[in-house]
Design a protein around this motif. Structure first.
Motif, PDB file in Angstrom:
ATOM      1  N   ILE A 183       0.849  -1.192   0.000  1.00  0.00           N
ATOM      2  CA  ILE A 183       0.000   0.000   0.000  1.00  0.00           C
ATOM      3  C   ILE A 183       0.882   1.239   0.000  1.00  0.00           C
ATOM      4  CG2 ILE A 183      -1.838  -1.229   1.185  1.00  0.00           C
ATOM      5  CD1 ILE A 183      -1.181   0.297   3.728  1.00  0.00           C
ATOM      6  N   ALA A 184       0.378   2.306  -0.601  1.00  0.00           N
ATOM      7  CA  ALA A 184       1.165   3.534  -0.729  1.00  0.00           C
ATOM      8  C   ALA A 184       0.218   4.725  -0.845  1.00  0.00           C
ATOM      9  CB  ALA A 184       2.067   3.465  -1.959  1.00  0.00           C
ATOM     10  N   GLY A 185       0.776   5.915  -0.669  1.00  0.00           N
ATOM     11  CA  GLY A 185      -0.016   7.125  -0.845  1.00  0.00           C
ATOM     12  C   GLY A 185      -0.308   7.385  -2.307  1.00  0.00           C
ATOM     13  N   PRO A 186      -1.212   8.337  -2.596  1.00  0.00           N
ATOM     14  CA  PRO A 186      -1.621   8.585  -3.978  1.00  0.00           C
ATOM     15  C   PRO A 186      -0.634   9.403  -4.796  1.00  0.00           C
ATOM     16  CG  PRO A 186      -2.828  10.020  -2.481  1.00  0.00           C
ATOM     17  CD  PRO A 186      -2.013   9.099  -1.617  1.00  0.00           C
ATOM     18  N   GLU A 187       0.383  10.024  -4.144  1.00  0.00           N
ATOM     19  CA  GLU A 187       1.323  10.884  -4.859  1.00  0.00           C
ATOM     20  C   GLU A 187       2.736  10.330  -4.775  1.00  0.00           C
ATOM     21  OE1 GLU A 187       0.894  15.214  -4.074  1.00  0.00           O
ATOM     22  OE2 GLU A 187      -0.595  14.546  -2.615  1.00  0.00           O
ATOM     23  N   ARG A 188       3.450  10.386  -5.899  1.00  0.00           N
ATOM     24  CA  ARG A 188       4.836   9.935  -5.947  1.00  0.00           C
ATOM     25  C   ARG A 188       5.707  11.085  -6.444  1.00  0.00           C
ATOM     26  NH1 ARG A 188       6.849   4.319  -8.782  1.00  0.00           N
ATOM     27  NH2 ARG A 188       5.514   3.509  -7.109  1.00  0.00           N
ATOM     28  N   ALA A 189       6.774  11.385  -5.687  1.00  0.00           N
ATOM     29  CA  ALA A 189       7.684  12.472  -6.048  1.00  0.00           C
ATOM     30  C   ALA A 189       9.014  12.222  -5.342  1.00  0.00           C
ATOM     31  CB  ALA A 189       7.104  13.824  -5.628  1.00  0.00           C
ATOM     32  N   PRO A 190      10.083  12.925  -5.733  1.00  0.00           N
ATOM     33  CA  PRO A 190      11.362  12.751  -5.031  1.00  0.00           C
ATOM     34  C   PRO A 190      11.231  13.067  -3.539  1.00  0.00           C
ATOM     35  CG  PRO A 190      11.717  13.847  -7.125  1.00  0.00           C
ATOM     36  CD  PRO A 190      10.222  13.789  -6.920  1.00  0.00           C
ATOM     37  N   LEU A 191      11.952  12.293  -2.715  1.00  0.00           N
ATOM     38  CA  LEU A 191      11.895  12.461  -1.269  1.00  0.00           C
ATOM     39  C   LEU A 191      12.214  13.891  -0.855  1.00  0.00           C
ATOM     40  CD1 LEU A 191      11.837  11.458   1.680  1.00  0.00           C
ATOM     41  CD2 LEU A 191      14.162  10.603   1.360  1.00  0.00           C
ATOM     42  N   ASN A 192      13.259  14.469  -1.430  1.00  0.00           N
ATOM     43  CA  ASN A 192      13.643  15.826  -1.034  1.00  0.00           C
ATOM     44  C   ASN A 192      12.530  16.830  -1.326  1.00  0.00           C
ATOM     45  OD1 ASN A 192      14.680  15.114  -3.825  1.00  0.00           O
ATOM     46  ND2 ASN A 192      15.009  17.326  -3.903  1.00  0.00           N
ATOM     47  N   ILE A 194       9.190  16.226  -1.426  1.00  0.00           N
ATOM     48  CA  ILE A 194       8.065  16.044  -0.517  1.00  0.00           C
ATOM     49  C   ILE A 194       8.375  16.629   0.855  1.00  0.00           C
ATOM     50  CG2 ILE A 194       6.769  14.288   0.774  1.00  0.00           C
ATOM     51  CD1 ILE A 194       6.583  12.685  -1.789  1.00  0.00           C
ATOM     52  N   VAL A 195       9.585  16.392   1.357  1.00  0.00           N
ATOM     53  CA  VAL A 195       9.944  16.952   2.663  1.00  0.00           C
ATOM     54  C   VAL A 195      10.009  18.477   2.577  1.00  0.00           C
ATOM     55  CG1 VAL A 195      11.733  17.049   4.437  1.00  0.00           C
ATOM     56  CG2 VAL A 195      11.100  14.858   3.416  1.00  0.00           C
ATOM     57  N   ALA A 196      10.482  19.021   1.470  1.00  0.00           N
ATOM     58  CA  ALA A 196      10.504  20.481   1.305  1.00  0.00           C
ATOM     59  C   ALA A 196       9.088  21.055   1.338  1.00  0.00           C
ATOM     60  CB  ALA A 196      11.205  20.852  -0.007  1.00  0.00           C
ATOM     61  N   ARG A 197       8.145  20.387   0.699  1.00  0.00           N
ATOM     62  CA  ARG A 197       6.747  20.828   0.742  1.00  0.00           C
ATOM     63  C   ARG A 197       6.206  20.798   2.165  1.00  0.00           C
ATOM     64  NH1 ARG A 197       3.474  17.134  -3.282  1.00  0.00           N
ATOM     65  NH2 ARG A 197       1.691  18.155  -2.266  1.00  0.00           N
ATOM     66  N   TYR A 198       6.549  19.738   2.881  1.00  0.00           N
ATOM     67  CA  TYR A 198       6.085  19.608   4.272  1.00  0.00           C
ATOM     68  C   TYR A 198       6.645  20.739   5.137  1.00  0.00           C
ATOM     69  CZ  TYR A 198       6.078  18.019   9.089  1.00  0.00           C
ATOM     70  OH  TYR A 198       5.946  17.968  10.455  1.00  0.00           O
ATOM     71  N   ASP A 240      -1.366  17.360   0.484  1.00  0.00           N
ATOM     72  CA  ASP A 240      -2.004  18.644   0.798  1.00  0.00           C
ATOM     73  C   ASP A 240      -3.223  18.448   1.699  1.00  0.00           C
ATOM     74  OD1 ASP A 240      -0.117  20.010  -0.675  1.00  0.00           O
ATOM     75  OD2 ASP A 240      -1.349  20.134  -2.485  1.00  0.00           O
ATOM     76  N   GLU A 241      -4.018  17.415   1.429  1.00  0.00           N
ATOM     77  CA  GLU A 241      -5.193  17.134   2.255  1.00  0.00           C
ATOM     78  C   GLU A 241      -4.766  16.727   3.661  1.00  0.00           C
ATOM     79  OE1 GLU A 241      -9.108  16.240   3.620  1.00  0.00           O
ATOM     80  OE2 GLU A 241      -8.273  17.603   2.119  1.00  0.00           O
ATOM     81  N   TRP A 242      -3.723  15.914   3.752  1.00  0.00           N
ATOM     82  CA  TRP A 242      -3.240  15.498   5.072  1.00  0.00           C
ATOM     83  C   TRP A 242      -2.724  16.704   5.865  1.00  0.00           C
ATOM     84  CZ3 TRP A 242       1.755  15.754   7.135  1.00  0.00           C
ATOM     85  CH2 TRP A 242       1.905  15.129   8.384  1.00  0.00           C
ATOM     86  N   LEU A 243      -2.006  17.604   5.199  1.00  0.00           N
ATOM     87  CA  LEU A 243      -1.520  18.795   5.856  1.00  0.00           C
ATOM     88  C   LEU A 243      -2.677  19.657   6.342  1.00  0.00           C
ATOM     89  CD1 LEU A 243       1.401  19.660   3.433  1.00  0.00           C
ATOM     90  CD2 LEU A 243       1.646  19.281   5.897  1.00  0.00           C
ATOM     91  N   ARG A 244      -3.712  19.779   5.523  1.00  0.00           N
ATOM     92  CA  ARG A 244      -4.885  20.573   5.921  1.00  0.00           C
ATOM     93  C   ARG A 244      -5.538  19.984   7.159  1.00  0.00           C
ATOM     94  NH1 ARG A 244     -10.073  20.546   5.781  1.00  0.00           N
ATOM     95  NH2 ARG A 244     -10.207  18.536   4.733  1.00  0.00           N
ATOM     96  N   ARG A 245      -5.705  18.666   7.166  1.00  0.00           N
ATOM     97  CA  ARG A 245      -6.324  18.002   8.311  1.00  0.00           C
ATOM     98  C   ARG A 245      -5.458  18.130   9.564  1.00  0.00           C
ATOM     99  NH1 ARG A 245      -8.863  12.194   6.340  1.00  0.00           N
ATOM    100  NH2 ARG A 245      -9.954  12.916   4.468  1.00  0.00           N
ATOM    101  N   SER A 246      -4.147  17.986   9.386  1.00  0.00           N
ATOM    102  CA  SER A 246      -3.236  18.056  10.522  1.00  0.00           C
ATOM    103  C   SER A 246      -3.246  19.446  11.146  1.00  0.00           C
ATOM    104  CB  SER A 246      -1.810  17.703  10.080  1.00  0.00           C
ATOM    105  OG  SER A 246      -1.751  16.401   9.563  1.00  0.00           O
ATOM    106  N   GLN A 247      -3.260  20.464  10.300  1.00  0.00           N
ATOM    107  CA  GLN A 247      -3.246  21.836  10.813  1.00  0.00           C
ATOM    108  C   GLN A 247      -4.580  22.199  11.438  1.00  0.00           C
ATOM    109  OE1 GLN A 247      -1.955  23.622   7.157  1.00  0.00           O
ATOM    110  NE2 GLN A 247       0.215  23.390   7.642  1.00  0.00           N
ATOM    111  N   ALA A 248      -5.664  21.571  10.957  1.00  0.00           N
ATOM    112  CA  ALA A 248      -6.976  21.816  11.561  1.00  0.00           C
ATOM    113  C   ALA A 248      -7.063  21.243  12.970  1.00  0.00           C
ATOM    114  CB  ALA A 248      -8.069  21.238  10.681  1.00  0.00           C
ATOM    115  N   LYS A 249      -6.341  20.126  13.199  1.00  0.00           N
ATOM    116  CA  LYS A 249      -6.340  19.503  14.531  1.00  0.00           C
ATOM    117  C   LYS A 249      -5.445  20.234  15.522  1.00  0.00           C
ATOM    118  CE  LYS A 249      -7.131  14.798  12.752  1.00  0.00           C
ATOM    119  NZ  LYS A 249      -6.508  13.471  12.567  1.00  0.00           N
ATOM    120  N   ALA A 250      -4.444  20.934  14.974  1.00  0.00           N
ATOM    121  CA  ALA A 250      -3.440  21.574  15.851  1.00  0.00           C
ATOM    122  C   ALA A 250      -4.030  22.715  16.668  1.00  0.00           C
ATOM    123  CB  ALA A 250      -2.291  22.079  15.005  1.00  0.00           C
TER     124      ALA A 250
END
Length: 250
Positions: A183-192, A194-198, A240-250
């Motif tokens: 199983i995997a997430g819906p988006e695939r991109a270079p590790l660097n 994705i972490v930069a986006r985070y 992006d959706e996970w980030l939105r949900r995470s920030q909503a919980k914070a």
């Protein structure tokens, strides 16, 4: 159906337990605090009595090479022996994509765990997941040098814990595969990238540097070292959706 979830109070375990209970199943959230300990064997016989399914989500408290190997071997042997005695019909274990293609101590320990499961004779399904989005901050911290984060550009496909739990619960209720489901997430991109986006999304000013020689938890990473090579079940929650949900919980 009685289902025992080992590590049932952890990140994935607590979510999996909630889903299964909502489905009307009798679920035991097993952990040392609840009196069920896979390392010492305490409470295993009593906890597994009458269980049809066991979901193993236990994790080692130490990531040191020798300690993590001992944890998964000891825990695996004790748990599988108790399951055989209790006539458990389905053993489900959460593992990691590419553990047999990436060399670090934790991955080697998970390979050893899978080998015990395969040799046990108990019907099983191993769910291999890519890295959780919840650990992106930890990945950045492990690769930080001051205000710089050095990461390899190998492809990365992180998955949200909510998606992992939903799929694990679904697998637990299905027939054993006697094999591996990836199983995997819906988006695939270079590790660097994705972490930069985070880091940008959470307001972290550290700069991510693309470095092909950088290690991932101590191991070398090639282009496809951390993603499924074949068909994989994809989660629904993008970064992006996970980030939105995470920030909503914070």
């Amino acid at each position: 159906m009685k289902i025992v979830v080992i590590g049932g109070t952890g990140l994935i375990g607590s979510k999996t337990v909630a889903i299964l209970r909502q489905g009307g199943h009798e679920v035991v959230a097993a952990s040392p605090k609840s009196g069920i300990n896979t390392i010492t064997g305490e409470g295993l016989k009593e906890g597994l009595a009458g269980a049809q399914v066991v979901v193993d989500l236990a994790n080692s408290p130490s990531f040191e090479d020798k300690a993590v190997l001992e944890f998964f071997q000891t825990s695996g042997r004790n748990l599988l022996a108790a399951e055989a005695a209790a006539d458990v019909r389905h053993h489900v274990a959460l593992s990691i994509v590419a553990i047999d293609r990436t060399d670090n101590g934790y991955f080697r320990a998970k390979v050893a765990q899978e080998e015990l499961i395969e040799a046990s004779g108990i019907p099983y399904t191993v769910v291999r997941a890519t890295q959780f989005m919840e650990f992106l901050g930890g990945i950045a911290a492990s690769s930080a040098d001051g205000n710089t984060v050095r990461l390899p550009p190998g492809l990365f496909q992180p998955i949200a814990a909510d998606d992992v739990a939903a799929i694990v619960a679904e697998v637990a209720l299905a027939a054993p595969r006697n094999g591996i489901v990836e199983i995997a997430g819906p988006e695939r991109a270079p590790l660097n990238e994705i972490v930069a986006r985070y880091l940008k999304a959470v307001g972290d000013p550290r700069q991510v540097v693309r470095d092909p020689e950088a290690r991932y938890w101590g191991g070398r990473v090639e282009e496809h070292s951390l993603v499924p090579l074949g068909e994989a079940r994809l989660g629904r929650i993008g970064l992006d959706e996970w980030l939105r949900r995470s920030q909503a919980k914070a």
